[in-house]
Design an enzyme around this catalytic site. Sequence first.
Site, PDB file in Angstrom:
ATOM      1  N   ARG A  21      -6.256  -8.085 -13.196  1.00  0.00           N
ATOM      2  CA  ARG A  21      -6.460  -8.187 -14.656  1.00  0.00           C
ATOM      3  C   ARG A  21      -5.824  -6.988 -15.348  1.00  0.00           C
ATOM      4  O   ARG A  21      -5.780  -5.901 -14.772  1.00  0.00           O
ATOM      5  CB  ARG A  21      -7.959  -8.234 -14.976  1.00  0.00           C
ATOM      6  CG  ARG A  21      -8.604  -9.503 -14.468  1.00  0.00           C
ATOM      7  CD  ARG A  21     -10.090  -9.515 -14.713  1.00  0.00           C
ATOM      8  NE  ARG A  21     -10.689 -10.550 -13.894  1.00  0.00           N
ATOM      9  CZ  ARG A  21     -11.175 -11.713 -14.366  1.00  0.00           C
ATOM     10  NH1 ARG A  21     -11.199 -11.943 -15.657  1.00  0.00           N
ATOM     11  NH2 ARG A  21     -11.664 -12.623 -13.549  1.00  0.00           N
ATOM     12  N   HIS A  66       2.653  -1.382  -7.534  1.00  0.00           N
ATOM     13  CA  HIS A  66       3.323  -2.640  -7.889  1.00  0.00           C
ATOM     14  C   HIS A  66       4.446  -2.922  -6.881  1.00  0.00           C
ATOM     15  O   HIS A  66       5.237  -2.026  -6.568  1.00  0.00           O
ATOM     16  CB  HIS A  66       3.898  -2.545  -9.316  1.00  0.00           C
ATOM     17  CG  HIS A  66       4.537  -3.823  -9.733  1.00  0.00           C
ATOM     18  ND1 HIS A  66       3.795  -4.904 -10.179  1.00  0.00           N
ATOM     19  CD2 HIS A  66       5.829  -4.215  -9.736  1.00  0.00           C
ATOM     20  CE1 HIS A  66       4.619  -5.902 -10.442  1.00  0.00           C
ATOM     21  NE2 HIS A  66       5.856  -5.502 -10.185  1.00  0.00           N
TER      22      HIS A  66
HETATM   23  C1  GRF Z   1      -0.172  -5.719  -3.183  1.00  0.00           C
HETATM   24  O1  GRF Z   1       1.042  -6.335  -2.790  1.00  0.00           O
HETATM   25  C2  GRF Z   1      -0.030  -5.048  -4.519  1.00  0.00           C
HETATM   26  O2  GRF Z   1       1.203  -4.451  -4.733  1.00  0.00           O
HETATM   27  C3  GRF Z   1      -0.204  -6.214  -5.442  1.00  0.00           C
HETATM   28  O3  GRF Z   1      -1.239  -6.970  -4.847  1.00  0.00           O
HETATM   29  C4  GRF Z   1      -1.242  -6.755  -3.445  1.00  0.00           C
HETATM   30  C5  GRF Z   1      -2.614  -6.272  -3.054  1.00  0.00           C
HETATM   31  O4  GRF Z   1      -2.836  -6.268  -1.690  1.00  0.00           O
HETATM   32  N1  GRF Z   1      -0.427  -5.760  -6.797  1.00  0.00           N
HETATM   33  P1  GRF Z   1      -4.128  -5.608  -1.067  1.00  0.00           P
HETATM   34  O5  GRF Z   1      -5.354  -6.243  -1.714  1.00  0.00           O
HETATM   35  O6  GRF Z   1      -4.092  -4.126  -1.263  1.00  0.00           O
HETATM   36  O7  GRF Z   1      -4.058  -5.984   0.393  1.00  0.00           O
END
Ligand code: GRF
Length: 195
Positions: free
Chosen positions: A95, A113
């Site tokens: 969010r 990201h």
């Molecule tokens: C990661 O790829 C992050 O960059 C993106 O969502 C994913 C989260 O993975 N925003 P996790 O929950 O840390 O395994």
Amino acid sequence: MAMPTLGILGSGSGSNMQAILDAIASGNLDARIGIVLSDNPGAHILERARQNRIRAEVIDCSGQRTRFPDEAQEETARKLREAGVDLVCLAGFMRLVKRPLLDAFPARILNIHPSLLPAFPGLEAWRQAVEAGVSESGVTVHLVDAGMDTGPILGQESVAVFPDDTPETLHARIRIAEHRLYPETVRQYAAHLKL
Ligand code: GRF
């Protein structure tokens, strides 16, 4: 510098939180995780946190599918403060964070990201990279502002995109870079904070 207390917000599996925990356990990051919060009651990140004896709670978003209601942000800020959090790490939090929370933690909220920002902001950045046919993508850690993946960049690592990559194979490689970059960037950023 005193040891920072981190607060983690996540909606999914929590592998980035795990990478931060691993860095703490191996002595590469001098910090503690004070609380983990999720907008998704079924998120594995909550279970992982509890397995590690970390306080883990659900943020009630009043049935809103994608918005982060102001009251929920205020409640989040309250819980983070109560847990003594110095630095907030968004780790797969789905969010958009806006004023109530940004104002409560100015320049203290980081996000990871899965692209080399400013390229491919928004959802499924790894898929965007494969579909755009680029030969390089990567990972960015940045400070969170009111935009979508627009805040000041704190760290980046590039990841090659191969001609036969699918979104899934690229995402798997990007995750490996995320798990290196996030704890290291948190370490560097926290070192400059006056706690
Ligand atoms: C990661 O790829 C992050 O960059 C993106 O969502 C994913 C989260 O993975 N925003 P996790 O929950 O840390 O395994």
